[in-house]
Every structure is written in C-alpha cells, then in structure tokens.
Design an enzyme around this catalytic site. Structure first.
Site, short mmCIF file in Angstrom:
data_model
loop_
_atom_site.label_atom_id
_atom_site.label_comp_id
_atom_site.label_asym_id
_atom_site.label_seq_id
_atom_site.Cartn_x
_atom_site.Cartn_y
_atom_site.Cartn_z
N GLN A 55 80.92 18.85 80.69
CA GLN A 55 81.62 18.35 79.81
C GLN A 55 82.13 16.73 79.70
OE1 GLN A 55 84.00 22.14 79.28
NE2 GLN A 55 83.75 21.68 77.42
N ARG A 112 92.06 20.84 87.46
CA ARG A 112 91.14 21.79 87.57
C ARG A 112 89.85 21.17 87.07
NH1 ARG A 112 89.20 26.33 83.67
NH2 ARG A 112 87.59 27.14 84.70
N HIS A 158 80.74 26.33 86.03
CA HIS A 158 81.39 25.99 84.64
C HIS A 158 80.00 26.02 83.72
CE1 HIS A 158 84.99 25.17 82.01
NE2 HIS A 158 84.04 25.45 81.13
N ASN A 203 83.62 30.25 85.54
CA ASN A 203 84.67 30.13 84.44
C ASN A 203 83.94 31.07 83.54
OD1 ASN A 203 86.41 28.64 82.71
ND2 ASN A 203 84.44 28.26 81.55
N GLU A 204 84.90 31.92 82.90
CA GLU A 204 84.25 32.70 81.65
C GLU A 204 83.01 33.39 81.65
OE1 GLU A 204 85.23 30.46 78.30
OE2 GLU A 204 87.42 30.24 78.79
N ASN A 347 91.88 32.29 81.17
CA ASN A 347 91.71 31.27 79.96
C ASN A 347 92.15 31.96 78.43
OD1 ASN A 347 90.70 29.65 81.68
ND2 ASN A 347 88.54 29.36 80.80
N TYR A 349 93.38 31.56 74.45
CA TYR A 349 93.43 30.46 73.19
C TYR A 349 93.95 31.33 71.72
CZ TYR A 349 90.60 27.09 75.75
OH TYR A 349 89.99 26.05 76.51
N GLU A 415 93.24 27.91 81.43
CA GLU A 415 92.97 26.90 80.27
C GLU A 415 93.87 27.61 79.16
OE1 GLU A 415 88.78 26.62 78.81
OE2 GLU A 415 88.13 26.23 80.84
N TRP A 461 94.03 22.81 78.47
CA TRP A 461 92.62 22.24 78.27
C TRP A 461 92.60 21.24 76.80
CZ3 TRP A 461 88.03 22.43 80.58
CH2 TRP A 461 86.77 22.26 79.83
N GLU A 468 81.96 19.33 73.57
CA GLU A 468 82.43 20.72 73.26
C GLU A 468 81.23 21.64 72.80
OE1 GLU A 468 84.95 22.26 73.90
OE2 GLU A 468 84.78 24.22 72.36
N TRP A 469 80.20 21.64 73.99
CA TRP A 469 78.91 22.44 73.97
C TRP A 469 78.30 22.41 72.59
CZ3 TRP A 469 78.83 22.99 78.79
CH2 TRP A 469 79.77 23.38 79.75
C1 GBH Z 1 86.59 27.57 76.96
O1 GBH Z 1 86.07 28.30 76.36
C2 GBH Z 1 85.59 26.80 78.10
O2 GBH Z 1 86.03 27.12 79.10
C3 GBH Z 1 85.64 25.44 77.85
O3 GBH Z 1 84.62 24.76 78.56
C4 GBH Z 1 85.63 25.02 76.23
O4 GBH Z 1 85.56 23.43 76.24
C5 GBH Z 1 86.92 25.24 75.92
O5 GBH Z 1 87.23 26.76 75.97
C6 GBH Z 1 87.16 25.17 74.35
O6 GBH Z 1 86.16 25.81 73.68
O7 GBH Z 1 83.11 34.22 68.73
O8 GBH Z 1 85.29 34.82 67.63
O9 GBH Z 1 84.63 35.94 69.66
C7 GBH Z 1 86.45 28.82 75.24
C8 GBH Z 1 86.70 30.22 75.01
C9 GBH Z 1 86.26 32.22 74.37
C10 GBH Z 1 85.84 30.43 72.93
C11 GBH Z 1 85.57 33.21 73.21
C12 GBH Z 1 85.29 31.36 71.91
C13 GBH Z 1 84.77 33.69 71.55
C14 GBH Z 1 85.49 33.69 70.00
N1 GBH Z 1 85.96 31.05 74.16
N2 GBH Z 1 85.52 32.72 72.10
S1 GBH Z 1 84.48 34.73 69.06
#
Ligand code: GBH
Length: 559
Positions: A55, A112, A158, A203-204, A347, A349, A415, A461, A468-469
């Site tokens: 990234q 990190r 990652h 990671n994840e 992580n 969100y 994160e 984060w 952003e992927w």
């Molecule tokens: C992280 O993953 C990553 O580690 C990081 O690289 C990335 O840039 C950052 O977050 C921001 O996106 O489809 O509704 O079920 C993100 C975590 C977890 C985001 C699962 C999307 C699925 C949502 N993700 N989530 S859903």
C-alpha cells in the site's frame, strides 16, 4: 421520488413502532452508553499507526524484487478502480526517512508496517535465493525507526504473496505454503529479530480468504467461495502456528519478542434482541468473522468453532457433498495450534445488525453458509468506504467479547480508522475522521476502565493516504494526505494529526487538558447535535425493517 420515500419511511416507522413493540437502541444516542468519559490510559500504553508494504512502498520491481500477486492483479485491466496500481504508491521505498519524521512529529512510540515477501525472496522460496537489497531496505527502515525512538511492529504477511507461489501451488489453498511461509518467517526472525520484538504473522486472514479466494475482488482473484475460501483459512492457520513454534523454539529465549496474528472483526448486534434465533445469528456472524481463526488459536479447546463446523457440515451434506467443505484438523494439529499466541491483534472498524435467515441455496457459498442477513442502523454516519460506519460503542462490546471468549488476552488494536473520498483539493479538515477517532478511542478507554479489558495498544490506520486495494486511491484513510499526482508524493497533515498528537501527548483525555475540552466541545456535533439525537431516538424496529427492505432493493438493483 426520494422525498416520497423518506416520508413513507417515517410514516411507516411511526406506525409500525407501536405495533412491532420493541425499541432498538442501535442508532439512538444513549447517554448511559455514549457519554464522554475523561481519563487517561494505563502507563506505557502503546500509541501507533499502521501501513502495509504494497500500500505504501512502490518500487514494485526495484533492485531484484520479485512479482507479488498484487503486482499481477493491479496490472490486470479491470481489477482495480481506474487501473490504479501500487507501482509507486507513496514511494516509501525512497521516502521512509521522511515517514519516520512524520511519526516523530506525532509523538509515536510504535509503528506497524509489513515486509514484502518478494523483496526478500523474489520467488518466495529460500531455494530461489535471498535478495540482499531487499534485506538492506528493511534494515534501513528498522534502524531509522529505532534511531528515532520508535519501536517497530512487523507484519510478515499483509496480502502480497509471491506470484511464483501462486503459480506453482495455487496459493493459500495449498498446504505446501506452510513450509515456505515458515522458512520466510524464520529468516525474518533471524535477520531482524535482534531489533524487532513484535511480530504479526498474518494480517486479516478473513479478508485474504473471502476476497482473494471467494469473491475474487482481491488478488489472486479466485472465485470459489464455498471451497477455496475454507482451504485458504486452513493453510493460513497452520502456517501461523508453524511460524509461532519456530519463534518459540529457536528465537524466543534469545530475542525475547512476541508473535501473534491480527484478525479483523466488526461488532454485530441481533436485529431483535428478544428473538433467540437473531441472538444466535449475531454470534454466528462473529464466529464466521473471528472465531474461524480465533477459536483454533485462542481457546484451550482449539479447533474451528462448533457453530461453524455444524452449519457447514449440514449445508455440505444437503448440497450432496460426502463431507464438510470445511477441512478438518487432526487431533495433533488441534493441539499444536491451540495457544500459539502472545497477544490478540485486532483490526476493528465498523458494526452491523444481523437477522437469522435460513438459506437453502444449492451453490456452495461462504455467505449462504452463515444463514443470516445483515444491515446497519440508518443513523450511523457512513465513511467513503461502502462497508464503514461509525459506531463507537461497537469497539467496546467487541473488546469485552474477546476478553470473555478468548482467555482474557492482552489485546493490541492493530488497526482502526476512517476514510473520506478523494477530492481536489484534498480534504484536510477531516472532521469525520476526528469524530470517529475521539469516539472510538474514548470507548477503548471505557473498555479498559469499566470492563477490565486488557488493551495494551491502539493503532490508527493509517499514517498516510495509500493504495486502498481494489479501490485504488479513491478512498483515503490517512492522517496525512498524499498527493499521488506529484512525482514527489508530498505528505500534508490533516487536522486529525494534531488531534492524535494531543491524545498521545496526554495519554488520553485527562481533566483540564486542551484536548479534553476540545472533545467535550465537539462531542454533540459529532453525533449530529441534539436534533440528531432526538431523531435517532424515534427510530424503531419498523424503520430498521424498512432499511432491510431498502438494502435488499438496492442490492437487487446493483446486481
Ligand atoms: C484493513 O482491512 C486492511 O488491513 C488495510 O490494509 C486496509 O487498507 C484497511 O483495512 C482499510 O480498508 O464486505 O461488509 O463484510 C479492512 C477490513 C474487514 C474491510 C472486512 C471490509 C468487510 C466488510 N475489512 N470488511 S463486508
């Protein structure tokens, strides 16, 4: 049309509220739950920011680096928005010294970041040879951090798997990767472990396996949701355990560091808390997100969560399979995977609301395996990312859940963050992010003080806007803005830099500090003000039901 819909929504919600009875509080401002709580974090609390190699680094083929699955994926037309790539990204391959100064300005004691496997082993294997320039790069980054008083926390994986391992074995679906990952991890411990004391293997894995091998929305773009997704999880869990044991046996006594994994999990509430099926469905959601990996590693019982094993077996048989699509661990594997952690990397969100919904689909699929339907409360503020809503109290509930279900581990939040859209000029007054951080950080404090959760670290984060992927550069998670149209990739602090800096300097929100006053002054505005709260309080099950309907219609139209 829009206003008619809104009026209809409100009328229906008022009418159906009393009929349906139960009030839900998921969107309302609840002072008992949501009020600001001043106070400081424990002494020695780790404040950090995070990034990942693909990234931020760029230098995708510099100095002997091999191709990764994200290089291949982003170079394939149609995979990433606008055709954006990580070829240059933030150019941290050349600008890491400047990055360290950004951290220093923030007052960070931790950072990190992740290693690019193909910068070190271009074809992913020890036999293929080590690329000394790649090793030198990471030595430079680590030494620069330490010289500036910043403790490195290193993620080994990652998401940027060597393309050669994808081509040769099909990637994480193959058990062959366990040994290759262990070799790579062992080399990293051996080479950097004199200075790096905090390691994260993966990671994840949830994202790796559902997006990389399920939907195909991430590299390597495999679409096989009902089978490959689970095979991928299986290999990653074994690879993690194997690397943990290598560290434990060979390096721990000399280097004295810690090794764990980072899992992603949103918090989930039942749609109707009075309906046992919904309560069970909400927990099942957490099992499929987090328990999938946490139960084998963090419980003494080990193995996949019973809820997951039962439902996937039942679905598989109904679909005509001879056995479960979820692979099985041997008894010896269960025993050797259980306990392979030194902390819990999390992580987090966003949050969701979940309803039980039985699916009888004949196609094997990770999503229909779960028998649930998920939505959000209409009042939750949404970020630029479609999946991201601000629900500060969700992090507190999730932290308590981890404490209760996974042996009260030390939790490192690795994160947490908020996105705004790309804009010209870029958004530097990032109030949405500010509100997000003050709310979430305050709830972490409550989890520590009121629930006794052993949280040791908080990581924002991200340090700066980055790739952003699959969304490319269209979504911005940075504390610093990066100008991707300028070859120098200049970094500019957003408003949340000064906020985070103050939080770090004060170790939280002590009475009398300026940052505490600022948070108090903004608290109401961040929740839409008293008017917003009143509206939120009127929300009820009827409105939520309609939001399911609208979400369903929206999904239908987007098919
Ligand atoms: C992280 O993953 C990553 O580690 C990081 O690289 C990335 O840039 C950052 O977050 C921001 O996106 O489809 O509704 O079920 C993100 C975590 C977890 C985001 C699962 C999307 C699925 C949502 N993700 N989530 S859903």
């Amino acid at each position: 049309m829009m206003s008619v819909t809104i009026v209809a929504l409100f009328v229906t919600s008022f009418l159906s509220g009393p009929v349906c009875g139960a009030e839900y509080d998921y969107g309302a401002y609840d002072p008992a739950r949501d009020a600001f709580r001043p106070g400081q974090f424990p002494d020695g609390f780790f404040w950090s920011t995070a990034t990942a190699s693909y990234q931020i680094e760029g230098g995708w083929n510099a100095s002997g680096k091999g191709e990764s699955i994200w290089d291949r994926f982003s170079h394939t037309p149609g995979k990433v928005q606008r055709g954006d790539t990580g070829d240059v990204a933030c150019d941290s391959y050349n600008k890491y010294q400047e990055d360290v100064q950004l951290m220093k300005n923030l007052g960070l004691r931790f950072y990190r970041f992740s290693l690019s496997w193909t910068r070190i082993f271009p074809d992913g294997t020890v036999a293929g040879g080590v690329n000394q320039d790649g090793v030198d790069y990471y030595n430079n980054v680590i030494n620069e951090l330490i010289a500036n008083g910043i403790t490195p926390m290193v993620t080994l994986y990652h998401w940027d798997l060597p393309q050669a391992l994808q081509d040769r074995y099909g990637g994480w679906v193959s058990g062959e990767l366990v040994q290759h990952f262990d070799d790579y991890a062992t080399f990293a411990f051996q080479t950097f472990g004199d200075r790096v004391k905090y390691w994260i293997t993966f990671n994840e894995p949830w994202v790796v396996c559902t997006a990389g091998y399920g939907s195909g929305g991430h590299a390597p773009g495999i679409q096989d949701s009902g089978n490959s997704t689970y095979l991928c999880g299986h290999t990653i869990i074994k690879s993690h355990a194997s690397a943990w044991h290598s560290y434990d046996q060979t390096f721990r006594s000399v280097q004295g560091g810690q090794v764990s994994i980072t899992l992603s999990c949103g918090w989930t509430e039942p749609f109707d808390p009075d309906l046992p099926a919904d309560v069970i469905a909400a927990d099942r959601d957490l099992q499929f997100q987090m328990g999938w990996f946490a139960h084998p590693i963090y419980t003494s019982q080990g193995d996949y969560p019973p809820a997951m094993k039962d439902i996937i077996l039942q679905k598989s048989l109904a679909q005509g399979f001879q056995e479960s699509r979820l692979p099985q661990f041997t008894a010896a594997e269960i025993a050797s995977i259980s306990g392979t952690y030194d902390f819990f990397g999390l992580n987090h969100y966003s949050s969701g609301i979940v309803k039980d919904k039985v699916s009888t689909g004949q196609d094997p699929n990770f999503w229909t395996d779960q028998d649930l339907e998920s939505t959000v409360a209409p009042e939750w503020p949404q970020a630029a990312s479609s999946w991201l809503y601000s629900v500060p109290w969700g992090i507190r509930r999730l932290l308590r859940y981890i404490k209760q279900n996974y042996n009260d581990p030390e939790i490192y939040i690795t994160e947490n963050g908020w996105s705004e859209e790309e804009a010209d000029p870029p958004i530097l007054e990032d109030t949405g992010r500010l509100c997000f951080y003050m709310g979430y950080i305050n709830e972490v404090l409550k989890a520590i003080d009121l629930d006794g959760v052993n949280v040791r670290a908080y990581t924002a984060w991200s340090l700066m806007d980055n790739f952003e992927w699959a969304e490319g550069y269209t979504e911005r998670f940075g504390l610093h803005s990066v100008d991707f149209t300028d070859p120098n990739r200049p970094r500019t602090p957003k408003q949340s830099v000064s906020f985070y800096k103050d939080v770090i300097a004060n170790n939280g929100f002590p009475e009398g500090a300026d940052v505490t006053t600022m948070v108090r002054n903004m608290w109401e505005e961040c929740r839409g003000g008293p008017a917003g709260w009143a509206a939120a309080t009127r929300a009820n099950v009827g409105l939520l039901a309609l939001s399911f309907l609208v979400t369903a219609m929206y999904n239908f139209l987007n098919m």
